[in-house]
Design a protein around this motif. Sequence first.
Motif, PDB file in Angstrom:
ATOM      1  N   SER A  97       0.805  -1.226   0.000  1.00  0.00           N
ATOM      2  CA  SER A  97       0.000   0.000   0.000  1.00  0.00           C
ATOM      3  C   SER A  97       0.840   1.279   0.000  1.00  0.00           C
ATOM      4  N   SER A  98       2.072   1.204   0.471  1.00  0.00           N
ATOM      5  CA  SER A  98       2.945   2.387   0.477  1.00  0.00           C
ATOM      6  C   SER A  98       3.465   2.717  -0.918  1.00  0.00           C
ATOM      7  N   GLY A  99       3.269   1.807  -1.864  1.00  0.00           N
ATOM      8  CA  GLY A  99       3.760   2.009  -3.219  1.00  0.00           C
ATOM      9  C   GLY A  99       5.127   1.400  -3.462  1.00  0.00           C
ATOM     10  N   ALA A 100       5.691   0.761  -2.449  1.00  0.00           N
ATOM     11  CA  ALA A 100       6.997   0.110  -2.615  1.00  0.00           C
ATOM     12  C   ALA A 100       6.916  -0.916  -3.737  1.00  0.00           C
ATOM     13  N   ALA A 101       7.874  -0.860  -4.630  1.00  0.00           N
ATOM     14  CA  ALA A 101       7.902  -1.784  -5.765  1.00  0.00           C
ATOM     15  C   ALA A 101       8.983  -2.835  -5.546  1.00  0.00           C
ATOM     16  N   GLY A 102       8.935  -3.878  -6.355  1.00  0.00           N
ATOM     17  CA  GLY A 102       9.977  -4.893  -6.314  1.00  0.00           C
ATOM     18  C   GLY A 102       9.806  -5.941  -5.233  1.00  0.00           C
ATOM     19  N   TRP A 103       8.585  -6.079  -4.722  1.00  0.00           N
ATOM     20  CA  TRP A 103       8.304  -7.069  -3.676  1.00  0.00           C
ATOM     21  C   TRP A 103       7.454  -8.199  -4.225  1.00  0.00           C
ATOM     22  N   TYR A 104       7.731  -9.395  -3.725  1.00  0.00           N
ATOM     23  CA  TYR A 104       7.115 -10.614  -4.232  1.00  0.00           C
ATOM     24  C   TYR A 104       6.653 -11.485  -3.070  1.00  0.00           C
ATOM     25  N   GLY A 105       5.760 -12.415  -3.391  1.00  0.00           N
ATOM     26  CA  GLY A 105       5.280 -13.367  -2.406  1.00  0.00           C
ATOM     27  C   GLY A 105       5.711 -14.773  -2.763  1.00  0.00           C
ATOM     28  N   LEU A 106       6.233 -15.482  -1.782  1.00  0.00           N
ATOM     29  CA  LEU A 106       6.643 -16.883  -1.944  1.00  0.00           C
ATOM     30  C   LEU A 106       5.443 -17.772  -1.680  1.00  0.00           C
ATOM     31  N   GLY A 107       5.174 -18.668  -2.598  1.00  0.00           N
ATOM     32  CA  GLY A 107       4.133 -19.658  -2.386  1.00  0.00           C
ATOM     33  C   GLY A 107       3.072 -19.612  -3.465  1.00  0.00           C
ATOM     34  N   PRO A 108       2.381 -20.701  -3.590  1.00  0.00           N
ATOM     35  CA  PRO A 108       2.503 -21.939  -2.851  1.00  0.00           C
ATOM     36  C   PRO A 108       3.799 -22.691  -3.159  1.00  0.00           C
ATOM     37  N   ILE A 109       4.216 -23.459  -2.167  1.00  0.00           N
ATOM     38  CA  ILE A 109       5.334 -24.377  -2.337  1.00  0.00           C
ATOM     39  C   ILE A 109       4.819 -25.771  -2.007  1.00  0.00           C
ATOM     40  N   SER A 110       5.128 -26.725  -2.880  1.00  0.00           N
ATOM     41  CA  SER A 110       4.561 -28.066  -2.762  1.00  0.00           C
ATOM     42  C   SER A 110       5.636 -29.129  -2.934  1.00  0.00           C
ATOM     43  N   VAL A 111       5.533 -30.163  -2.108  1.00  0.00           N
ATOM     44  CA  VAL A 111       6.382 -31.344  -2.240  1.00  0.00           C
ATOM     45  C   VAL A 111       5.471 -32.557  -2.095  1.00  0.00           C
ATOM     46  N   LEU A 112       5.656 -33.553  -2.961  1.00  0.00           N
ATOM     47  CA  LEU A 112       4.852 -34.768  -2.853  1.00  0.00           C
ATOM     48  C   LEU A 112       4.914 -35.300  -1.431  1.00  0.00           C
ATOM     49  N   PRO A 113       3.780 -35.763  -0.892  1.00  0.00           N
ATOM     50  CA  PRO A 113       3.760 -36.229   0.498  1.00  0.00           C
ATOM     51  C   PRO A 113       4.828 -37.272   0.829  1.00  0.00           C
ATOM     52  N   GLY A 162      12.681  -7.646  -2.331  1.00  0.00           N
ATOM     53  CA  GLY A 162      12.437  -8.552  -1.232  1.00  0.00           C
ATOM     54  C   GLY A 162      11.253  -9.458  -1.485  1.00  0.00           C
ATOM     55  N   CYS A 163      10.964 -10.268  -0.463  1.00  0.00           N
ATOM     56  CA  CYS A 163       9.940 -11.293  -0.594  1.00  0.00           C
ATOM     57  C   CYS A 163       9.201 -11.433   0.730  1.00  0.00           C
ATOM     58  N   VAL A 164       7.918 -11.710   0.644  1.00  0.00           N
ATOM     59  CA  VAL A 164       7.107 -11.987   1.822  1.00  0.00           C
ATOM     60  C   VAL A 164       6.595 -13.423   1.740  1.00  0.00           C
ATOM     61  N   VAL A 165       6.222 -13.948   2.906  1.00  0.00           N
ATOM     62  CA  VAL A 165       5.669 -15.300   2.952  1.00  0.00           C
ATOM     63  C   VAL A 165       4.681 -15.385   4.107  1.00  0.00           C
ATOM     64  N   LEU A 166       3.656 -16.182   3.925  1.00  0.00           N
ATOM     65  CA  LEU A 166       2.698 -16.485   4.969  1.00  0.00           C
ATOM     66  C   LEU A 166       2.935 -17.938   5.358  1.00  0.00           C
ATOM     67  N   GLY A 167       3.349 -18.168   6.610  1.00  0.00           N
ATOM     68  CA  GLY A 167       3.609 -19.539   7.017  1.00  0.00           C
ATOM     69  C   GLY A 167       4.284 -19.637   8.366  1.00  0.00           C
ATOM     70  N   ASP A 168       4.730 -20.828   8.669  1.00  0.00           N
ATOM     71  CA  ASP A 168       5.344 -21.168   9.951  1.00  0.00           C
ATOM     72  C   ASP A 168       6.633 -20.376  10.165  1.00  0.00           C
ATOM     73  N   PRO A 169       6.661 -19.540  11.215  1.00  0.00           N
ATOM     74  CA  PRO A 169       7.858 -18.718  11.445  1.00  0.00           C
ATOM     75  C   PRO A 169       9.116 -19.542  11.716  1.00  0.00           C
ATOM     76  N   ASP A 170       8.979 -20.694  12.351  1.00  0.00           N
ATOM     77  CA  ASP A 170      10.156 -21.530  12.607  1.00  0.00           C
ATOM     78  C   ASP A 170      10.748 -22.058  11.300  1.00  0.00           C
ATOM     79  N   TYR A 171       9.893 -22.469  10.387  1.00  0.00           N
ATOM     80  CA  TYR A 171      10.379 -23.001   9.109  1.00  0.00           C
ATOM     81  C   TYR A 171      10.974 -21.886   8.243  1.00  0.00           C
ATOM     82  N   TYR A 172      10.206 -20.830   8.003  1.00  0.00           N
ATOM     83  CA  TYR A 172      10.661 -19.784   7.088  1.00  0.00           C
ATOM     84  C   TYR A 172      11.742 -18.894   7.686  1.00  0.00           C
TER      85      TYR A 172
END
Length: 168
Positions: free
Chosen positions: A71-87, A113-123
């Motif tokens: 919302s601030s207008g910052a450019a060059g940011w991306y989101g990681l995910g989904p990430i998938s691995v066969l069970p 930079g990059c953002v992610v929604l997920g487990d803080p311990d993992y990421y």
Amino acid sequence: MNLNIRNELPEDTKRISKLTAAAFEQEQHSSHTEHFIVDALRQAGRLAVSLVAMKNDDIVGHVAISPVTVSSGAAGWYGLGPISVLPDCQGQGIGSSLIKAALAKLQSKGADGCVVLGDPDYYGRFGFKPHAGLELPGVPQEYFQALSFGGDLPTGTVQYHESFDATE
């Protein structure tokens, strides 16, 4: 383990969709629409990075990265995910390898930079951290994390592409 990570190819799309559905099928914190999200991002031309992990001739993992809006207008940011691995391949470092390769590719493209929604311990292992002032509405702060590639972290509200609302 003999693992090869490469860009997705057009002929991979159906296998990626099946893999993604299978990877999230038993996940309790899943919308079970992740395969639709990846397909919608691809159709909208919003996959900035799309890598597959190959073990022999099989696709065993996939990672998507797409642009986000701040919302601030910052450019060059991306989101990681989904990430998938066969069970049956989870817990072997495939996801970590995909994330490292995807972040390196994103950084080489000049991303801020990059953002992610997920487990803080993992990421957190990859340098992601929650940051006051950068938020995803409706999500507890500790689960929404950012990684800067050297510049200042933006402030504001992050919005993912409308493809993240895909349900089919």
